[in-house]
Write an enzyme that holds these catalytic residues in place. Structure first.
Site, short mmCIF file in Angstrom:
data_model
loop_
_atom_site.label_atom_id
_atom_site.label_comp_id
_atom_site.label_asym_id
_atom_site.label_seq_id
_atom_site.Cartn_x
_atom_site.Cartn_y
_atom_site.Cartn_z
N GLU A 62 -4.03 82.34 31.29
CA GLU A 62 -3.58 81.89 32.61
C GLU A 62 -2.89 83.02 33.38
O GLU A 62 -1.70 82.98 33.68
CB GLU A 62 -2.68 80.67 32.43
CG GLU A 62 -3.43 79.49 31.81
CD GLU A 62 -2.54 78.33 31.40
OE1 GLU A 62 -1.32 78.36 31.68
OE2 GLU A 62 -3.06 77.38 30.78
N HIS A 84 0.36 80.58 27.96
CA HIS A 84 -1.06 80.61 27.63
C HIS A 84 -1.66 81.91 28.17
O HIS A 84 -1.59 82.19 29.37
CB HIS A 84 -1.79 79.41 28.23
CG HIS A 84 -1.42 78.11 27.59
ND1 HIS A 84 -1.29 76.93 28.28
CD2 HIS A 84 -1.15 77.81 26.29
CE1 HIS A 84 -0.96 75.96 27.44
NE2 HIS A 84 -0.87 76.47 26.23
N GLU A 143 0.99 73.09 37.37
CA GLU A 143 -0.38 73.57 37.17
C GLU A 143 -0.91 74.06 38.51
O GLU A 143 -1.09 73.28 39.45
CB GLU A 143 -1.27 72.46 36.62
CG GLU A 143 -0.86 71.95 35.24
CD GLU A 143 -1.38 72.82 34.10
OE1 GLU A 143 -2.06 73.84 34.40
OE2 GLU A 143 -1.11 72.48 32.94
N HIS A 188 1.75 77.10 34.85
CA HIS A 188 0.47 77.11 34.13
C HIS A 188 -0.67 77.09 35.14
O HIS A 188 -0.46 76.94 36.34
CB HIS A 188 0.36 75.88 33.23
CG HIS A 188 1.25 75.90 32.03
ND1 HIS A 188 0.77 75.98 30.74
CD2 HIS A 188 2.60 75.84 31.92
CE1 HIS A 188 1.78 75.96 29.89
NE2 HIS A 188 2.90 75.88 30.58
#
Length: 428
Positions: free
Chosen positions: A181, A178, A386, A310
């Site tokens: 990020e 992504h 995350e 992420h």
């Protein structure tokens, strides 16, 4: 849903020069709110916000009982607040001037790229790739470079394998699928740098006893776009074949495009102009295919852990993402390994991580890389990590001043995770 567009229309011609790029989007005095959605009725009203207000949702909308981040321009701030008050949302202002926060982490935009990596600022693709190339040159007996494929716009997708002795099993690490990020590749480059310079006995053990396969930027087109045009961009840059009122719609969320349980669940994964579009079918994106082919090129049973980095949310997310009622056969074992990461990561700064299946703990989503690695490639431990949200304030826009802290806590977490995985027999 109407998508709030601040982007000018960009052409899809390969090799387009910077002269044809639209100017970088700015967010002066844009506000970011964290909104708690308590029940299904509020969830319905929350989704409708974008129908009448140019709001930018920053996080996937899954279900009630959760908080979501959104951004709004100053002209529509009062209207948004009135809507939230009318619908009795619990909300708070987390960022008063989004542009000011972005500029805290964007000095690399205005500096010439160099081959010197530091972890006190965020770097563009050229810096990351120069650093990766130098790793192979400086460590020619242990680091093997790869170009695993090319992005839609023709950029190479680079990787390395680190191996100090034959017979090791491998740990696969990927980041920046992504584009928004930035902290993901900043953290993984920092960890790999520390690994190759291993000073402690724990890091020396990680370097000696395991091979590491590393893809720092799986979405090179998107990363460049966030640095030069639109900091809030998430997807790759391949046109979807659709348009809306803002023009041509670009990009697929590649972590919704992998060929395992594709398309079964996820917010707006079937809306071609939205930020979470999962593609017209599974495996349509060149970057996704490059990664799948790269993983598949290694012998079966060699890669024993797959870690996708992420941001944000402080989670260790396990398979599966498409369901909240089905779990992998070795789920209890995976939870013990994930919890070991969380225990290690909280030691230095007290950062708390939650562990669990992503469909249960976070939100339902199909077509994620970790699920493909587990469900198709039979890698016995896979997870999406995350990274921290720093007290629910910065979200995707973590200041560069925190990179070294994130790197330190993730390093501690990985040391404990790999050790627990070894004791659990993952590397046999």
């Amino acid at each position: 849903m109407k998508v709030f567009a601040v982007l000018a229309i960009t052409a899809a011609v390969l090799g387009l020069t910077a002269a044809f790029q639209p100017p970088a989007a700015r967010y002066d005095d844009f506000k970011v709110y964290k909104v708690f959605v308590k029940d299904e009725q509020q969830l319905s009203e929350f989704k409708k916000l974008a129908n009448n207000i140019p709001v930018r949702f920053l996080s996937d909308i899954s279900g009630p009982g959760r908080s979501y981040d959104l951004a709004i321009d100053p002209a529509n701030q009062k209207t948004l607040e009135n809507h939230m008050l009318y619908n009795e949302f619990d909300f708070k202002l987390t960022i008063d001037d989004l542009q000011e926060v972005l500029e805290q982490s964007m000095p690399a935009n205005f500096e010439a790229t160099t081959s010197t990596m530091t972890w006190t600022k965020y770097h563009q693709l050229a810096d990351i790739y120069d650093w990766l190339d130098n790793l192979a040159i400086e460590n020619m007996f242990t680091v093997t470079p790869f170009i695993i494929g090319k992005s839609y716009e023709g950029r190479p997708i680079k990787a390395v394998r680190i191996s100090t002795k034959p017979g090791n099993k491998a740990i696969f690490v990927e980041s920046n699928i992504h584009a928004i990020e930035w902290i993901s590749s900043a953290t993984t480059t920092c960890f790999i740098d520390n690994l190759l310079k291993a000073e402690t006995k724990e890091m020396k053990k990680l370097l000696r006893d395991y091979d590491w396969i590393y893809v720092p930027v799986l979405n090179p087109d998107g990363l460049e776009y966030t640095h030069n045009v639109e900091r809030l961009w998430r997807k790759n840059r391949k046109p979807t074949g659709f348009s809306n009122s803002s023009g041509i719609c670009y990009g697929t969320d590649m972590n919704r495009n992998f060929g395992y349980m594709w398309g079964g669940a996820g917010y707006n994964i079937d809306v071609p102009c939205d930020h979470w579009y999962g593609g017209a079918a599974a495996d349509t994106e060149p970057e996704v295919l490059a990664l799948e082919n790269f993983v598949s090129a290694f012998p079966e049973g060699y890669i024993r852990m797959y870690l996708a980095f992420h941001s944000y949310g402080n989670f260790v997310l396990l398979p599966y993402g498409h369901t909240s009622t089905e779990f992998p056969p070795n789920y209890d074992q995976m939870m013990r390994i994930a919890d070991a990461f969380a225990d290690g990561a909280k030691v230095k700064y007290g950062t708390q991580f939650q562990s669990g299946a992503s469909g249960l703990l976070n939100y339902p989503v199909s077509g994620a890389a970790k699920d493909w690695a587990y469900g198709v490639k039979n890698i016995p431990f896979t997870a999406t990590i995350e990274l921290r949200d720093d007290g629910s304030k910065y979200g995707f826009f973590l200041p560069a001043s925190q990179i070294l802290e994130v790197c330190a806590e993730i390093t501690d977490g990985l040391i404990e995770m790999v050790d627990k995985a070894r004791k659990e027999g993952i590397f046999k």
